[in-house]
Design a protein around this motif. Structure first.
Motif, short mmCIF file in Angstrom:
data_model
loop_
_atom_site.label_atom_id
_atom_site.label_comp_id
_atom_site.label_asym_id
_atom_site.label_seq_id
_atom_site.Cartn_x
_atom_site.Cartn_y
_atom_site.Cartn_z
N ALA A 114 33.59 -42.78 -10.81
CA ALA A 114 33.74 -43.71 -9.72
C ALA A 114 32.85 -43.40 -8.56
O ALA A 114 32.57 -41.93 -8.21
CB ALA A 114 35.39 -43.54 -9.29
N SER A 115 32.27 -44.40 -7.89
CA SER A 115 31.47 -43.98 -6.84
C SER A 115 32.29 -44.07 -5.62
O SER A 115 33.34 -44.60 -5.43
CB SER A 115 30.42 -45.16 -6.85
N ILE A 116 31.81 -43.36 -4.64
CA ILE A 116 32.74 -43.44 -3.30
C ILE A 116 32.74 -44.81 -2.67
O ILE A 116 33.50 -45.43 -2.02
CB ILE A 116 32.44 -42.58 -2.43
N GLY A 117 31.86 -45.70 -2.95
CA GLY A 117 31.47 -47.08 -2.18
C GLY A 117 32.58 -47.96 -3.01
O GLY A 117 33.27 -48.65 -2.49
N GLY A 118 32.74 -47.61 -4.40
CA GLY A 118 33.89 -48.43 -5.04
C GLY A 118 35.13 -47.80 -4.93
O GLY A 118 36.06 -48.81 -4.84
N ASN A 119 35.31 -46.63 -4.67
CA ASN A 119 36.71 -46.22 -4.40
C ASN A 119 37.37 -46.81 -3.12
O ASN A 119 38.20 -47.33 -2.75
CB ASN A 119 36.61 -44.56 -3.95
N ILE A 120 36.14 -47.10 -2.05
CA ILE A 120 36.81 -47.96 -0.76
C ILE A 120 37.13 -49.18 -1.13
O ILE A 120 37.88 -49.62 -0.49
CB ILE A 120 35.64 -47.62 0.27
N LEU A 121 36.66 -49.69 -2.39
CA LEU A 121 37.01 -51.16 -2.51
C LEU A 121 38.09 -51.26 -3.54
O LEU A 121 38.25 -52.48 -4.30
CB LEU A 121 35.87 -51.78 -2.89
N GLN A 122 38.60 -50.33 -4.15
CA GLN A 122 39.65 -50.12 -5.25
C GLN A 122 40.76 -51.10 -4.62
O GLN A 122 41.27 -51.38 -3.65
CB GLN A 122 40.31 -49.04 -5.64
N ARG A 123 41.65 -51.61 -5.72
CA ARG A 123 42.59 -52.77 -5.31
C ARG A 123 44.04 -52.11 -5.47
O ARG A 123 44.20 -51.26 -6.35
CB ARG A 123 42.10 -53.81 -6.04
N THR A 124 45.00 -53.09 -5.02
CA THR A 124 46.20 -52.73 -4.92
C THR A 124 46.70 -52.39 -6.21
O THR A 124 46.61 -52.86 -7.53
CB THR A 124 47.13 -53.47 -4.12
N ARG A 125 47.99 -51.71 -6.26
CA ARG A 125 48.74 -51.24 -7.63
C ARG A 125 50.12 -52.24 -7.63
O ARG A 125 50.90 -51.61 -8.46
CB ARG A 125 49.09 -49.66 -7.81
N CYS A 126 50.18 -52.95 -6.63
CA CYS A 126 51.54 -53.78 -6.86
C CYS A 126 51.60 -54.49 -8.38
O CYS A 126 50.62 -55.16 -8.78
CB CYS A 126 51.53 -54.85 -5.64
N GLY A 127 52.58 -54.19 -8.70
CA GLY A 127 52.81 -54.92 -10.07
C GLY A 127 52.79 -56.14 -10.22
O GLY A 127 52.47 -56.48 -11.38
N TYR A 128 53.04 -56.99 -9.21
CA TYR A 128 53.05 -58.33 -9.15
C TYR A 128 51.49 -59.10 -9.08
O TYR A 128 51.23 -60.25 -9.83
CB TYR A 128 53.84 -59.13 -8.00
N PHE A 129 50.79 -58.18 -8.32
CA PHE A 129 49.53 -58.29 -8.36
C PHE A 129 48.85 -58.23 -9.64
O PHE A 129 47.89 -58.90 -10.17
CB PHE A 129 48.70 -57.53 -7.28
#
Lengths: 327, 216
Positions: free
Chosen positions: A106-121
């Motif tokens: 994982a790049s740190i730029g990508g890390n900043i853009l990771q998305r939620t772990r909300c189960g409904y999402f």
């Protein structure tokens, strides 16, 4: 995963040119978030633009602090000597995240853009205002034990950024350099990069379409050198934070001269707490002070049925982190 | 720092990996340099844009070259094929396992340019020009790798499905210097899940290889 075409971009200009021509295209660096979401049919892109060979590299000492290229990998930044010495909290936030394999990718730029772990999402069978604006939010009354208590709205209570790095970056005044499709660069502090959900939870950051994260700069400071990242999870490793705290203190003669506090796992974005910092500065570095700061940080909390425990957990996490750096 | 991340000492700064550049970019660098040397900047930019190499767009089943366990292999695959699926479905290298297919279990762990990664979350097309090592590439002929020997000796598995990933991760963990205590080895092996719960034996195997001084 839908079928897509693939191309490499060797310069920022080539990459942004691709997304100008094909607005639905996505950049791929490590791929650990993007391919995960595409496999779950939560994102579809007709083209992936591989940005790994763009020279957004290097971890450099500058006059004011450190500059880290967005394409550097989590493992390399986390174990970098300069980062360890000047920003222990940032190093810890990286090395307590994900797994060694994912950190190598994982790049740190990508890390900043990771998305939620909300189960409904993450389950396309459910409505989700973030995924399908206006469709509703089952999390408000549903399974919300891992969701946010700060910065929530009636549309969304997801911890939009579920990770660790941006919590530490927000605490220590890191600034992102972004480059848009016109080749123009701008600077955005990490604490202002993420948006509160409000009525538009689908809009998570200030990043424009096709804009790239070029680098992160972090100013050196005494409170950054004396810092830590404490992460509390459901198992002792390889899990997202239920609550976390990135803290730094500059203490002289028992009195706190400057303080930095950000919380993870409890806010709809990485949660810098000026309220807690205000409660710390000028006060003695004691548990009583830290308790008061923790209470201030969580004062606006809006707990739901299953995540009410986070209000106390986050306060205890913050106090424990502050006790550690106060030594 | 006293933690399971670095129980004894802070590690030396690791060198950031240098992404491989494609040969034609190097060739094209000369052309671009020439174009930018043009006297009028705006003309130069136009010329540079015209002459600037544009990387090809790959779509549909396309030839890819992957260097796996020291051997160059060519496959025809769509860009969406992951490295894991390329190994298993296109090259019959089924030692690498598909568990969760989402980077959560570690069963698909392989080494790319000497670093352990999850092969399910990277595209085959992105791994051209890199050195890929799979579980099939560890043994030298009939001589097992010390980590494989240690897993057998310590019974580091039950059903065996996670084992190739555990072994690939274990080899990297020791090489990285992240297996110097039990606590550290547990932390740095946490990306590999074992549903049978063979963890004590896996830990014993990894620690034994580390203590033997083998660096792989």
């Amino acid at each position: 995963m839908n079928d897509f075409s693939y191309t490499q971009a060797t310069t920022a200009k080539e990459a942004t040119g691709r997304t100008k021509d094909q607005p639905q295209a996505a950049y791929i660096a490590g791929g650990t978030t993007l391919l995960d979401l595409m496999k779950a049919n939560l994102q579809e892109h007709p083209q992936l633009v591989d940005i790994n060979t763009i020279p957004f590299k290097g971890i450099e000492q500058t006059k004011d602090g450190l500059r880290i290229g967005a394409m550097e990998r989590m493992s390399d930044v986390g174990e970098n000597k300069l980062v360890l010495e000047q920003f222990p909290a940032i190093s810890e936030s990286l090395l307590l995240a994900a797994s060694p394999q994912l950190r190598n990718m994982a790049s740190i730029g990508g890390n900043i853009l990771q998305r939620t772990r909300c189960g409904y999402f993450r389950d396309a069978a459910f409505p989700c205002n973030k995924r399908v604006p206006g469709s509703g939010c089952p999390a408000l009354e549903g399974d919300n034990h891992n969701l946010a208590v700060l910065g929530t709205s009636d549309s969304c209570i997801a911890t939009a950024y579920p990770g660790d790095l941006s919590v530490a970056l927000a605490a220590f005044d890191a600034v992102l350099t972004l480059e848009n499709q016109k080749g123009k660069q701008r600077q955005v502090p990490v604490k202002d990069f993420y948006l509160l959900p409000g009525n538009t939870p689908q809009k998570e950051t200030v990043l424009e379409a096709g804009e790239l994260i070029v680098a992160i700069t972090i100013p050196a400071a005494a409170h950054a050198q004396r810092s830590t990242y404490l992460k509390v999870r459901e198992r002792s490793s390889y899990a997202y934070a239920l609550a976390s705290a990135a803290v730094g203190l500059d203490v002289h003669g028992g009195t706190i001269r400057s303080a930095r506090v950000a919380l993870g796992g409890v806010g709809t974005k990485p949660w810098r707490s000026p309220e807690a910092e205000k409660a710390l500065v000028g006060q003695p570095a004691t548990e009583a002070t830290f308790r008061a700061a923790a209470a201030a940080a969580l004062r606006g909390a809006q707990p739901r049925k299953e995540n009410a425990f986070k209000v106390e957990l986050a306060q205890n996490t913050l106090v424990q982190a502050l006790m550690k750096v106060a030594g | 720092m006293h933690s399971d991340l670095f129980p004894d000492a802070q590690p030396e700064a690791s060198q950031p990996s240098d992404g491989s550049r494609r040969t034609f970019m190097q060739q094209a660098g000369g052309i671009l340099g020439f174009a930018l040397a043009s006297p009028i900047a705006s003309q130069a930019e136009t010329l540079a844009q015209k002459l600037a190499p544009v990387n090809p767009v790959i779509s549909g089943a396309s030839p890819m070259q992957l260097k796996i366990n020291g051997t160059m292999r060519t496959i025809q695959a769509e860009p969406r094929v992951t490295l894991l699926d390329a190994l298993r479905e296109h090259l019959d290298l089924t030692g690498t396992k598909k568990g969760c297919d989402h980077g959560q279990c570690g069963a698909c762990t392989v080494h790319v340019d000497g670093r352990r990664i999850n092969s399910c979350l990277t595209l085959a097309v992105m791994n051209q020009g890199k050195e890929i090592t799979t579980i099939e590439g560890l043994a030298k002929g009939d001589a097992l790798h010390p980590m494989q020997e240690a897993f057998i000796k310590h019974d580091g598995f039950q059903c065996g499905y996670c084992t190739p990933g555990q072994i690939m991760s274990g080899v990297a963990c020791v090489k990285e210097g992240h297996a110097t205590t039990d606590g550290q080895a547990r932390e740095w092996m946490s990306g590999n899940i074992c549903r049978c719960g063979a963890y004590p034996n896996i830990l014993a195997a990894v620690r034994e290889v580390e203590q033997s001084g083998f660096k792989g």
